[in-house]
Design an enzyme around this catalytic site. Sequence first.
Site, PDB file in Angstrom:
ATOM      1  CG  ASP A 275       9.215 -11.014   6.576  1.00 27.84           C
ATOM      2  OD1 ASP A 275      10.307 -10.420   6.653  1.00 27.84           O
ATOM      3  OD2 ASP A 275       8.841 -11.627   5.549  1.00 27.84           O
TER       4      ASP A 275
ATOM      5  CG  ASP B 181      12.549 -14.013   5.105  1.00 32.62           C
ATOM      6  OD1 ASP B 181      11.526 -13.408   5.474  1.00 32.62           O
ATOM      7  OD2 ASP B 181      12.707 -14.387   3.924  1.00 32.62           O
TER       8      ASP B 181
ATOM      9  CG  ASP C 218      11.823 -11.188   2.589  1.00 30.64           C
ATOM     10  OD1 ASP C 218      11.036 -11.167   3.550  1.00 30.64           O
ATOM     11  OD2 ASP C 218      11.698 -11.987   1.635  1.00 30.64           O
TER      12      ASP C 218
ATOM     13  CB  SER D 166       9.169 -16.194   4.947  1.00 31.13           C
ATOM     14  OG  SER D 166       8.720 -14.869   4.935  1.00 31.13           O
TER      15      SER D 166
END
Length: 452
Positions: free
Chosen positions: A242, A244, A246, A98
Amino acid sequence: MPDLSQIVKAYDVRGVVPDQWDESLAELFGAAFAQVTGATAIVVGHDMRPSSPGLSRAFARGAAARGVDVTEIGLCSTDELYFASGQLGLPGAMFTASHNPAQYNGIKMCRAGAAPVGQDTGLAEIRSLVEGWAGSGAPEPAETPGAITQRDVLADYAAHLRSLVDLTAVRRLKVVVDAGNGMGGHTVPTVFDGLPVDLVPMYFELDGTFPNHEANPLDPKNITDLQAKVRETGADIGIAFDGDADRCFVVDENGDPVSPSAITALVAARELDKHGSGTVIHNCITSWSVPEVVKEHGGTPVRTRVGHSFIKAEMARTGAIFGGEHSAHYYFRDFWNADTGMLAALHVLAALGGQEGPLSALVAQYDRYASSGEINSTVDDQAGRAAAVKAAYEGRPGVELDELDGLTVSTADWWFNLRPSNTEPLLRLNAEARDAATVEKVRDEVLAIVRA
């Protein structure tokens, strides 16, 4: 034997590569995931970090060795992996850390239909199996190994998102997107293709070393470039993802950050208007404005603990149409109860483009109170400091306390929540009130006790 307690967290696996884990461990995690889910087939994806392709392939090998067929979707955002899990009806594993720095990597796992895997829903069993195998050698292979095949789902993911939000009739918008060298640079061009959007891309080059700034838009220093670009280009809106992709974070036409609680309220209003009624989940640190707006639009607000496993569990239990967290995670029933920042971003674009005013005016109706933001205090004794705060407020007239998640203290004019971090010696304070002066007073009073 590796110390898995350092890398197996409450909701995922995360640690420094190769110091804390490597491809040999990833292979064991793949075998354990196959056994715990009991699946005959799984789907695996990864982000742009240098270690991600190797770790992802090792995990796939471990699962295939146990007789499980593996569909590799390659480079993807976390919500694209959730899409694949939901659409294909397969358990899934996403290799990403992440917003963590480049040397980290991790695995976010889900069951078929993007149902979360956490400590109580399979992760503890997976850890136990990996520990056993790491100490005594590899698990027994299946007589017939599974096949590993590749599949690109990006176009299907984009089409699904666009089917959920109608942007065909909105006015044209200039949109700055900061992907932070993360997976938004991979997904945004396809999702936005054909929409009435003039896209100004920032840091779309996939680079897991994050050369421009950390891919964590909740930290104010990481959105300064986005804010400047919005002002410089006269854009209608700025969006940051961010690492990743999501989570999404929004700034208005002035470059000012928009509270994730205001975005939660805005999207909740749209989803309730679309469905007619329904339940909306919000965690215990979102603004008062969220349950207010939900009720105003005929919905039922349900308050829950912070964290995606709690939100997703409540989404499933109540059949909720939407859920939002103050960390800029947004969950949708139409997306298998999973979180997708991209779908939230499309909702904001549709709301903005569906009227003539600027974003600052649009979100003002959803941003009704003064807030402190999250303030972290490093403490030696989390429980002791929290108990001292509880003792200071208990029994005061007009004051209510609850311990759904940490300690929440509320009155008619203000509230605060004090929660311990699960991973660090920190207490996290969030406060809100009807005016800024009251927020400052409450904040200072609580911090004086916490930091005494």
